[in-house]
Each structure stands twice: as structure tokens, then as C-alpha cells.
Design an enzyme around this catalytic site. Structure first.
Site, short mmCIF file in Angstrom:
data_model
loop_
_atom_site.label_atom_id
_atom_site.label_comp_id
_atom_site.label_asym_id
_atom_site.label_seq_id
_atom_site.Cartn_x
_atom_site.Cartn_y
_atom_site.Cartn_z
N ALA A 85 42.05 33.77 40.45
CA ALA A 85 40.82 32.97 40.44
C ALA A 85 39.69 33.87 39.95
O ALA A 85 39.51 34.98 40.45
CB ALA A 85 40.51 32.43 41.84
N ILE A 141 41.78 38.35 42.25
CA ILE A 141 40.46 38.13 41.66
C ILE A 141 40.46 38.52 40.18
O ILE A 141 40.73 39.67 39.83
CB ILE A 141 39.38 38.94 42.40
CG1 ILE A 141 39.46 38.69 43.91
CG2 ILE A 141 37.99 38.59 41.85
CD1 ILE A 141 39.35 37.24 44.32
N LYS A 142 40.18 37.54 39.33
CA LYS A 142 40.06 37.82 37.89
C LYS A 142 38.65 38.32 37.60
O LYS A 142 37.66 37.68 37.94
CB LYS A 142 40.34 36.56 37.06
CG LYS A 142 41.80 36.28 36.84
CD LYS A 142 42.01 35.06 35.97
CE LYS A 142 41.95 35.41 34.50
NZ LYS A 142 42.31 34.24 33.65
N ILE A 143 38.61 39.48 36.96
CA ILE A 143 37.34 40.15 36.67
C ILE A 143 37.28 40.45 35.18
O ILE A 143 38.25 40.98 34.62
CB ILE A 143 37.22 41.45 37.49
CG1 ILE A 143 37.18 41.12 38.99
CG2 ILE A 143 35.99 42.25 37.07
CD1 ILE A 143 37.18 42.34 39.89
#
Length: 216
Positions: free
Chosen positions: A56, A82-84
Site C-alpha cells: 500500500a 509500505i510502498k515508498i
């Protein structure tokens, strides 16, 4: 090589999961926006369908904002990754997430240098975009080979997710290039299962079987 599905459509995710071949899901703000639903609600529902990593993405551009979102998203479910985005602020957030035990997927990777930086920052995954590189005349699969070589040379634990997959050949090439994972759209997943000779063979078997069936 594992297969993830790249979508936020829960119907597609359920259908793909029913095939027994999906190990995780990747989403992004664009995919979730298409669904016209609350972001957290969609992510939570996805975690109830697939028992694996669910990426996400944060939308903040500064490290502090990214971390705030990361903590909130990670609280939804233990499988959340966590997509960064691959920026200098993103690298700071990736390091901070690692120190808090939050898994990360550094996205929008277009060079081996970017992948190396993300790995050194502590990324769990990196997502090089194969199709988008091909679109501008560069070698997307070649980038997967380069990243895999570098990670193998130095025993880096970060896993490679081959992303921006446009067709089944990209999946096959990603597997040969050393990607740990390919994240594929539902349409491509279905295309992977198809071959005209398979269909032709089934038709031939059925025709032969019909010859053996007594006519009423």
C-alpha cells in the site's frame, strides 16, 4: 519466482487467488482511485483475501509525512508493506521504517543505482518498472539482470519485484533475469495460462472421445 497480482480490484484479486498461484498483492494510488472506494477500506479487504504481502503506497512527498502514513497503514494488518517512492526523502523514510520493523517496497525504480540505494536504506523489496522503461526505448528486463547481479554480488537481502509488466513474455524474462517476484495485472495472469496448442489439444481429445461415445 513468486507471482503477485497488481490491482486494487477485489473481484480480480479473489479470482486470481482462487487459482492458487498468487503470493501477494501490489496496489498504488492510481489503482485504488479507479475503484472509487475508501483507501483503508480497500486495503483491509484485500488483506482478508490474500494471505501474503500487500503493498500500500504513501502519497506524502516528505519523509516525515511518509512515516506518519506508514505507521497508520502498517497498523491495518501485519501483512501490509509500505510502498515508498524512490526519492531522497523516500530513502529517509525507508530507513526509518526499517528501524521500526515496518516492511517497505521502494517503487518507481528505473536504474540499478536507485535499487542499490534502496537496498542500503533497508528496503524489503524494490520495484523496477520494466514496461515503462521499454516504453522509452530502454531495456527494462536488462535492468532486472543488472539489479539481480548486484544484489547477488553483495548478498543483499532486498527482494526484486519486477513491475510494470505488460505481457506474459515480461514474466518469463523476469524469471530468467533473477527477479524474486513479478507483479502482474489480472489480464496478463490469464494470458499466461493460455496457449493455442493447449486449446487445440483439448478440442482434439474431446473430438476423439465423442467418437467412442455410442450414439442414441
Amino acid at each position: 519466482m513468486l507471482l503477485f497480482i497488481d490491482t486494487a480490484n477485489v473481484d480480480e484479486i479473489r479470482a486470481a487467488n482462487a487459482l492458487g498461484v498468487i503470493a501477494g498483492v501490489t496496489t498504488n494510488p492510481s489503482l485504488i482511485a479507479r475503484e472509487g472506494r475508501d483507501f483503508a477500506e480497500v486495503v483491509k479487504e484485500i488483506t482478508s483475501i490474500v494471505d501474503g504481502p500487500i503493498s500500500a503506497e504513501v502519497i506524502s512527498l516528505d519523509a516525515e509525512g511518509m512515516m506518519k502514513e506508514a505507521v497508520e497503514l502498517a497498523a491495518i494488518h501485519p501483512n501490509i508493506v509500505i510502498k515508498i517512492p524512490m526519492t531522497t526523502e523516500g530513502l529517509k523514510a525507508t530507513r526509518a521504517c526499517m528501524e521500526k520493523g515496518i516492511k517497505t517496497n521502494v517503487t518507481l525504480i528505473f536504474s540499478a543505482n536507485q535499487a542499490l540505494l534502496a537496498a542500503r536504506a533497508g528496503a524489503t523489496y524494490v520495484s523496477p518498472f520494466v514496461g515503462r522503461l521499454d516504453d522509452i526505448g530502454q531495456d527494462g528486463i536488462g535492468l532486472i539482470y543488472d539489479i539481480a547481479d548486484i544484489f547477488n554480488n553483495y548478498d543483499l537481502a532486498t527482494q526484486i519485484i519486477s513491475a510494470s509488466i505488460r505481457h506474459p513474455l515480461h514474466v518469463q524474462q523476469s524469471a530468467k533475469a533473477g527477479a524474486h517476484i513479478a507483479t502482474v495485472p489480472y489480464k496478463v495472469l490469464l494470458q499466461m495460462a493460455k496457449h493455442p496448442l493447449t486449446d487445440k489439444g483439448i478440442d482434439a481429445f474431446l473430438a476423439d472421445w465423442a467418437k467412442l461415445t455410442p450414439k442414441a
